[in-house]
Write an enzyme that holds these catalytic residues in place. Structure first.
Site, PDB file in Angstrom:
ATOM      1  N   ASP A  83       0.824  -1.211   0.000  1.00 35.67           N
ATOM      2  CA  ASP A  83       0.000   0.000   0.000  1.00 35.67           C
ATOM      3  C   ASP A  83       0.856   1.258   0.000  1.00 35.67           C
ATOM      4  O   ASP A  83       2.023   1.246   0.382  1.00 35.67           O
ATOM      5  CB  ASP A  83      -0.957   0.012   1.193  1.00 35.67           C
ATOM      6  N   GLU A 141      -0.643  -2.044   5.248  1.00 33.04           N
ATOM      7  CA  GLU A 141       0.235  -2.017   6.422  1.00 33.04           C
ATOM      8  C   GLU A 141       0.201  -0.664   7.104  1.00 33.04           C
ATOM      9  O   GLU A 141       0.413  -0.570   8.307  1.00 33.04           O
ATOM     10  CB  GLU A 141       1.679  -2.356   5.999  1.00 33.04           C
TER      11      GLU A 141
END
Length: 401
Positions: A83, A141
């Site tokens: 991400d 995350e």
């Protein structure tokens, strides 16, 4: 022939692809829990590399690539994240983000590219693999509750014997690596404080309860938690990151909202700070005639490396980084949801140096001009493969003894 003897030449051959993959991902970032196109792109690359791929892990965008070796052995997991962050890319490179307000400012694009290279390497060398290598491509995350819990709920750790992860880290120079046994990265909690006083005319303060004054007193008071209440031998942080109150110069604000972060390494310190914050916030507000509410959101647990697997790092890493380049890290106040995996199975989370002034990799993580030395991807790939194969060799030897 051992699998690690083929590692150097094969990874060096695929390195141009790693750079290409990383730069494509850097141009097309997606935020946490929104990695739909990233996940689809990774799945296509994994299928091209000849991997068995499972998508939609935990009901989200997580993927698992599985490589089953021709020989019996342990199940070893390697994890990466994918991400990006809500930051405007200010670099002038050709591969700068094409998505306004979103960029890979923490290296997850390089992490993903590293894991793709590892996947291709294992797929090409199944005959030499003992057991199973399970590669996690984890979403989200950066934002609590994170993507690790979804991966675990989706069965990612079922049957796994050990797990390893790497974060490319620009505060460390290229050519080095670091980790530590036990506590390594902090628990990153969030606090939200809402204060309600009594608004009024700026020239008539005696008729008001100034929420800004109350907030200022609270900010000053909570600085004593770490400096005067927490044992100096227990690292901790309490920081207020934002204060929002009022709308104009001549009106005393009735309400104020503050947000901040708490970092700690033990549940005891974490619980103490939470309790102390509540006391200070409520009683300080009451002292000024205001009311306050505190919302304390617990983030990830602290990253706690397994002692034996950390010892494996110090056994393996000097071959790639040299004796002086394989270092014991200081405690890191950043958080990582890799901690959830380590609560389930033994493993080690490691930093690989990616800083280099010559290529502009001098900015901290989460900075608008963040970049890294892409050669660190090769170092990270070799480190994770070496860790996995050393574990497999030990497990095989133990089964024959």
């Amino acid at each position: 022939m051992s699998i690690t003897s083929k590692m150097e030449a094969q990874l060096q051959t695929v390195y141009p692809n790693m750079v290409q993959w990383r730069r494509y991902l850097h141009q097309h970032p997606e935020l946490s829990f929104q990695e739909k196109e990233t996940s689809s792109w990774i799945a296509q690359r994994l299928e091209e590399l000849g991997c068995e791929v499972k998508t939609g892990i935990g009901g989200g965008y997580g993927l698992i690539a599985t490589i089953r070796g021709d020989k019996p052995g342990p199940v070893i997991a390697l994890r990466t994240d994918m991400d990006a962050l809500p930051i405007q890319d200010e670099k002038t490179t050709a591969y700068a983000s094409r998505v306004p307000g979103v960029m890979h400012a923490c290296g997850h694009d390089a992490h993903t590219s590293t894991m793709l290279a590892i996947a291709g390497f294992y797929a090409e060398n199944k005959a030499l693999v003992a057991g199973e290598r399970r590669l996690f491509f984890q979403p989200a995350e950066e934002v609590c509750p994170g993507g690790a819990l979804g991966m675990i709920a989706g069965g990612a750790l079922d049957g796994v014997d050990a797990i390893y992860g790497v974060h490319l880290w620009t505060p460390l120079p290229y050519g080095t690596a670091a980790t530590r046994p036990g506590p390594f990265m902090a628990a990153p909690d969030e606090i939200y404080i809402d204060i309600k006083g009594k608004g009024g005319h700026g020239g008539l303060p005696h008729e008001t309860v100034d929420a800004v004054v109350v907030a200022s007193a609270i900010v000053q008071a909570i600085q004593s938690i770490v400096s005067r209440n927490v044992n100096p031998l227990d690292p901790a942080v309490v920081s207020i990151g934002s204060i929002h109150a009022g709308s104009t110069a001549n009106v005393i604000a009735e309400k104020c909202r503050m947000t901040g972060t708490v970092r700690s390494f033990t549940e005891e310190v974490r619980a103490f700070i939470k309790d102390r914050l509540k006391t200070i916030v409520m009683q300080t507000a009451a002292m000024y005639g205001a009311t306050a509410e505190l919302e304390y959101r617990e983030g990830y647990p602290p990253v706690m490396n397994d002692a034996a697997e950390t010892a494996r790092f110090f056994k393996i890493a000097p071959a790639e980084f040299g004796i002086e380049g394989a270092m014991e890290s200081t405690l890191i106040m950043a958080g990582e949801d890799f901690s959830y995996y380590l609560r389930k199975v033994p493993g080690c989370f490691m930093f690989v140096g990616a800083g280099n002034e010559e290529c502009g990799a001098v900015y901290p993580h989460h900075h608008p001009r963040f970049d890294l030395d892409e050669r660190a991807m090769l170092k990270a790939a070799k480190l994770m493969i070496a860790m996995a194969e050393d574990y497999a060799a030990d497990a095989t030897a133990a089964s024959h003894s």
